[in-house]
Design an enzyme around this catalytic site. Structure first.
Site, PDB file in Angstrom:
ATOM      1  N   ASP A  16       0.846  -1.205   0.000  1.00 55.20           N
ATOM      2  CA  ASP A  16       0.000   0.000   0.000  1.00 55.20           C
ATOM      3  C   ASP A  16       0.875   1.246   0.000  1.00 55.20           C
ATOM      4  O   ASP A  16       0.520   2.270  -0.599  1.00 55.20           O
ATOM      5  CB  ASP A  16      -0.914  -0.006   1.245  1.00 55.20           C
ATOM      6  N   HIS A 207      -8.349  -1.047   8.685  1.00 52.74           N
ATOM      7  CA  HIS A 207      -7.314  -0.503   7.796  1.00 52.74           C
ATOM      8  C   HIS A 207      -7.631   0.986   7.635  1.00 52.74           C
ATOM      9  O   HIS A 207      -8.571   1.347   6.929  1.00 52.74           O
ATOM     10  CB  HIS A 207      -7.431  -1.255   6.465  1.00 52.74           C
ATOM     11  N   HIS A 209      -6.453   4.937   6.735  1.00 52.59           N
ATOM     12  CA  HIS A 209      -5.512   5.929   6.214  1.00 52.59           C
ATOM     13  C   HIS A 209      -5.644   7.164   7.102  1.00 52.59           C
ATOM     14  O   HIS A 209      -6.679   7.373   7.737  1.00 52.59           O
ATOM     15  CB  HIS A 209      -5.820   6.214   4.743  1.00 52.59           C
ATOM     16  N   CYS A 240      -3.954   5.331  -2.063  1.00 55.32           N
ATOM     17  CA  CYS A 240      -4.490   4.546  -3.176  1.00 55.32           C
ATOM     18  C   CYS A 240      -4.507   5.438  -4.406  1.00 55.32           C
ATOM     19  O   CYS A 240      -5.145   6.484  -4.404  1.00 55.32           O
ATOM     20  CB  CYS A 240      -5.905   4.050  -2.861  1.00 55.32           C
TER      21      CYS A 240
HETATM   22  P1  HMG Z   1      -8.780  -4.320 -16.947  1.00 58.86           P
HETATM   23  O1  HMG Z   1      -8.047  -3.370 -17.866  1.00 58.86           O
HETATM   24  O2  HMG Z   1     -10.257  -4.237 -16.873  1.00 58.86           O
HETATM   25  O3  HMG Z   1      -8.324  -5.832 -17.227  1.00 58.86           O
HETATM   26  O4  HMG Z   1      -8.175  -4.140 -15.504  1.00 58.86           O
HETATM   27  P2  HMG Z   1      -8.655  -6.853 -18.344  1.00 58.86           P
HETATM   28  O5  HMG Z   1      -9.056  -8.105 -17.685  1.00 58.86           O
HETATM   29  O6  HMG Z   1      -9.560  -6.254 -19.395  1.00 58.86           O
HETATM   30  O7  HMG Z   1      -7.204  -7.051 -19.022  1.00 58.86           O
HETATM   31  C1  HMG Z   1      -6.524  -5.983 -19.680  1.00 58.86           C
HETATM   32  C2  HMG Z   1      -5.046  -6.344 -19.785  1.00 58.86           C
HETATM   33  O8  HMG Z   1      -4.464  -6.375 -18.454  1.00 58.86           O
HETATM   34  C3  HMG Z   1      -4.799  -7.722 -20.398  1.00 58.86           C
HETATM   35  O9  HMG Z   1      -3.555  -7.653 -21.056  1.00 58.86           O
HETATM   36  C4  HMG Z   1      -4.645  -8.593 -19.171  1.00 58.86           C
HETATM   37  O10 HMG Z   1      -3.891  -9.758 -19.417  1.00 58.86           O
HETATM   38  C5  HMG Z   1      -3.904  -7.672 -18.228  1.00 58.86           C
HETATM   39  P3  HMG Z   1      -3.467  -7.678 -22.651  1.00 58.86           P
HETATM   40  O11 HMG Z   1      -4.162  -8.946 -23.040  1.00 58.86           O
HETATM   41  O12 HMG Z   1      -4.234  -6.450 -23.085  1.00 58.86           O
HETATM   42  O13 HMG Z   1      -2.004  -7.604 -22.919  1.00 58.86           O
HETATM   43  N1  HMG Z   1      -4.136  -8.058 -16.837  1.00 58.86           N
HETATM   44  C6  HMG Z   1      -3.141  -8.271 -15.932  1.00 58.86           C
HETATM   45  N2  HMG Z   1      -1.816  -8.160 -16.027  1.00 58.86           N
HETATM   46  C7  HMG Z   1      -1.114  -8.471 -14.915  1.00 58.86           C
HETATM   47  N3  HMG Z   1      -1.672  -8.878 -13.762  1.00 58.86           N
HETATM   48  C8  HMG Z   1      -2.997  -9.005 -13.647  1.00 58.86           C
HETATM   49  C9  HMG Z   1      -3.800  -8.685 -14.766  1.00 58.86           C
HETATM   50  N4  HMG Z   1      -5.131  -8.691 -14.997  1.00 58.86           N
HETATM   51  C10 HMG Z   1      -5.317  -8.311 -16.251  1.00 58.86           C
HETATM   52  N5  HMG Z   1      -3.543  -9.409 -12.502  1.00 58.86           N
HETATM   53  C11 HMG Z   1      -7.583  -4.977 -13.325  1.00 58.86           C
HETATM   54  C12 HMG Z   1      -8.651  -4.902 -14.392  1.00 58.86           C
HETATM   55  C13 HMG Z   1      -8.230  -5.533 -12.085  1.00 58.86           C
HETATM   56  C14 HMG Z   1      -6.469  -5.880 -13.809  1.00 58.86           C
HETATM   57  C15 HMG Z   1      -7.019  -3.547 -13.113  1.00 58.86           C
HETATM   58  O14 HMG Z   1      -8.090  -2.696 -12.874  1.00 58.86           O
HETATM   59  C16 HMG Z   1      -6.054  -3.477 -11.966  1.00 58.86           C
HETATM   60  O15 HMG Z   1      -4.972  -4.042 -12.011  1.00 58.86           O
HETATM   61  N6  HMG Z   1      -6.430  -2.734 -10.896  1.00 58.86           N
HETATM   62  C17 HMG Z   1      -5.606  -2.652  -9.690  1.00 58.86           C
HETATM   63  C18 HMG Z   1      -5.742  -1.337  -9.052  1.00 58.86           C
HETATM   64  C19 HMG Z   1      -4.959  -1.324  -7.778  1.00 58.86           C
HETATM   65  O16 HMG Z   1      -4.030  -2.100  -7.561  1.00 58.86           O
HETATM   66  N7  HMG Z   1      -5.333  -0.368  -6.886  1.00 58.86           N
HETATM   67  C20 HMG Z   1      -4.655  -0.200  -5.634  1.00 58.86           C
HETATM   68  C21 HMG Z   1      -4.860  -1.328  -4.676  1.00 58.86           C
HETATM   69  S1  HMG Z   1      -6.396  -1.227  -3.803  1.00 58.86           S
HETATM   70  C22 HMG Z   1      -6.036  -0.258  -2.422  1.00 58.86           C
HETATM   71  O17 HMG Z   1      -5.002   0.341  -2.333  1.00 58.86           O
HETATM   72  C23 HMG Z   1      -7.026  -0.233  -1.299  1.00 58.86           C
HETATM   73  C24 HMG Z   1      -6.572  -1.049  -0.073  1.00 58.86           C
HETATM   74  O18 HMG Z   1      -5.336  -0.601   0.425  1.00 58.86           O
HETATM   75  C25 HMG Z   1      -7.626  -0.945   1.042  1.00 58.86           C
HETATM   76  C26 HMG Z   1      -8.069   0.525   1.269  1.00 58.86           C
HETATM   77  O19 HMG Z   1      -7.233   1.350   1.685  1.00 58.86           O
HETATM   78  O20 HMG Z   1      -9.241   0.777   0.984  1.00 58.86           O
HETATM   79  C27 HMG Z   1      -6.439  -2.555  -0.424  1.00 58.86           C
HETATM   80 MG    MG Z   2      -5.119   1.121   1.746  1.00 59.19          MG
END
Ligand code: HMG
Ligand code: MG
Length: 311
Positions: A16, A207, A209, A240
Site C-alpha cells: 500500500d 485498515h 488511512h 491509493c
Molecule cells: P482491466 O483493464 O479491466 O483488465 O483491468 P482486463 O481483464 O480487461 O485485461 C486488460 C489487460 O491487463 C490484459 O492484457 C490482461 O492480461 C492484463 P493484454 O491482453 O491487453 O495484454 N491483466 C493483468 N496483467 C497483470 N496482472 C494481472 C492482470 N489482470 C489483467 N492481474 C484490473 C482490471 C483488475 C487488472 C485492473 O483494474 C487493476 O490491475 N487494478 C488494480 C488497481 C490497484 O491495484 N489499486 C490499488 C490497490 S487497492 C487499495 O489500495 C485499497 C486497499 O489498500 C484498502 C483501502 O485502503 O481501501 C487494499
Molecule cells: Mg489502503
C-alpha cells in the site's frame, strides 16, 4: 476502557505504501526493506500486488520481489490479487497468502478495478476457491467503507453484506478499510457494531488511512469492540492511486508506540521498526509522516549535538 492484551499488526507498507510512490524503487531495495520488516517481529507483511502493471507500474516487479524475499519462520508474506491472472502469478511466485479487494461504493470499485461490485464478486469465484484449493489463505479488503471520494457517504449495509459474501467464499479475514481517511471513532463504532453482528471478531481487521489525523483514535474505537488485527504501513507510507485525496496509511511506528505505551503487546521491536522506516525514507527520497519517527529522529539529533558539545 476495555482493551485486548495483544494486537496483531498487518504491515502493508511494501504494497500500500510503495504503490503510491512517484519514485520507482529498485527491486533490491524493496527486498532489503521487506527483510528489515521481517526482523522487527512483524508476523504479517503484504509485500506486493499481482495487479496490472499498466494500472500500478510501481509494483510491476511483483514476481521478482516475491521470488527474491527470504521466507522467515513465523512470518506470513501476502500479496494483493485482483483476478485469476493475478492468482496464477502469486502461485507461480510461491505466495502462501493473498488478499482480494473491492469497494463498498460502485464508483470507486469501477475506478479501481474496472468492474461493478457484482462483477467483482463473480470474478472472485475464480480466485478465492482455487486459491484455497491450492493451500493458500485468503484475506479481503472492503474499501471506502467510511466514505467514497466520488460518492461521499457510503451505507454501512454494503460493508456488512460484502463481509458476509466474502466470508461465505472462504475468506478468513476481512479488513474494513477507510481508503481516504475520513472516518471518525464514532463512525467506526457504528459501522463495526453492524459488521460484528454478522462476523466473528477474529475475522475482522481494520485498515485506516491517516488523511485527517484520526487513524489512531479510530484504532482505539476498534480495539474497544474487540478487534485485534490492525493494518498499518511503516513510516506512514501509502495511499491509493485511484482514490484522490487518500494520503498515507496509519504509521506502524505510531500504532506500535501507542499500543506498547498502553500495555498492549505486539511482539514488535519498535527500534527495529524505526530503522525500517528510515530505510524506506531513504529509498523513496522524502520524509515520512510518522510522528513517532520524527520525534525519535529529533531526539537522536539532539543527543548527537549534546555529545559533540561535550566532546
Ligand atoms: P482491466 O483493464 O479491466 O483488465 O483491468 P482486463 O481483464 O480487461 O485485461 C486488460 C489487460 O491487463 C490484459 O492484457 C490482461 O492480461 C492484463 P493484454 O491482453 O491487453 O495484454 N491483466 C493483468 N496483467 C497483470 N496482472 C494481472 C492482470 N489482470 C489483467 N492481474 C484490473 C482490471 C483488475 C487488472 C485492473 O483494474 C487493476 O490491475 N487494478 C488494480 C488497481 C490497484 O491495484 N489499486 C490499488 C490497490 S487497492 C487499495 O489500495 C485499497 C486497499 O489498500 C484498502 C483501502 O485502503 O481501501 C487494499
Ligand atoms: Mg489502503
Amino acid at each position: 476502557m476495555k482493551l485486548p492484551e495483544r494486537v496483531t499488526v498487518y504491515e502493508v507498507g511494501p504494497r500500500d505504501g510503495l504503490q503510491n510512490e512517484a519514485r520507482s524503487v529498485p527491486t533490491s531495495d524493496k527486498i532489503a526493506f521487506i527483510h528489515a520488516l521481517e526482523d522487527t517481529g512483524l508476523r504479517y507483511i503484504e509485500i506486493t500486488s499481482f495487479v496490472s502493471p499498466q494500472w500500478i507500474p510501481q509494483l510491476a516487479d511483483n514476481a521478482e520481489v516475491a521470488r527474491g524475499v527470504r521466507r522467515k519462520e513465523g512470518v506470513t508474506l501476502s500479496a494483493l490479487v485482483p483476478n485469476r491472472r493475478g492468482l496464477d502469478g502469486a502461485i507461480a511466485a510461491g505466495m502462501k497468502e493473498i488478499a482480494v479487494f473491492l469497494s463498498a461504493s460502485e464508483t470507486h470499485n469501477k475506478k479501481n478495478i474496472n468492474k461493478t461490485i457484482a462483477e467483482t464478486l463473480t470474478a472472485f469465484g475464480d480466485v478465492v476457491p482455487p486459491a484455497i484449493a491450492a493451500g493458500m489463505k485468503v484475506r479481503a479488503y472492503v474499501s471506502t467503507v467510511f466514505g467514497c471520494p466520488y460518492e461521499g457517504d457510503v451505507d454501512p449495509k454494503a460493508s456488512v453484506w460484502l463481509t458476509k459474501e466474502l466470508r461465505a467464499m472462504g475468506v478468513y479475514q476481512v479488513s474494513i478499510s477507510d481508503t481516504i481517511g475520513v472516518a471518525n471513532p464514532f463512525q467506526v463504532e457504528q459501522v463495526l457494531e453492524q459488521v460484528l453482528a454478522e462476523a466473528p471478531v477474529e475475522s475482522v481487521a481494520v485498515h485506516f488511512h491517516d488523511t485527517q489525523g484520526t487513524a489512531l483514535a479510530n484504532c482505539v474505537a476498534a480495539l474497544q469492540l474487540g478487534v485485534t488485527t490492525i493494518d498499518a504501513a511503516v513510516g506512514g507510507l501509502g495511499g491509493c492511486p485511484y482514490a484522490p485525496g487518500a494520503s498515507g496509511n496509519l504509521a506502524t511506528d505510531d500504532l506500535v508506540a501507542m499500543l506498547h505505551s498502553m500495555g498492549i503487546q505486539t511482539g514488535i521491536d519498535l527500534d527495529k521498526l524505526v530503522e525500517a522506516s528510515r530505510l524506506a525514507a531513504a529509498f523513496v527520497g522524502h520524509d515520512l509522516p510518522s510522528k513517532y519517527l520524527k520525534a525519535h529522529l529529533g531526539k537522536q539529533a539532539r543527543a548527537r549535538r549534546r555529545a559533540e558539545r561535550g566532546a
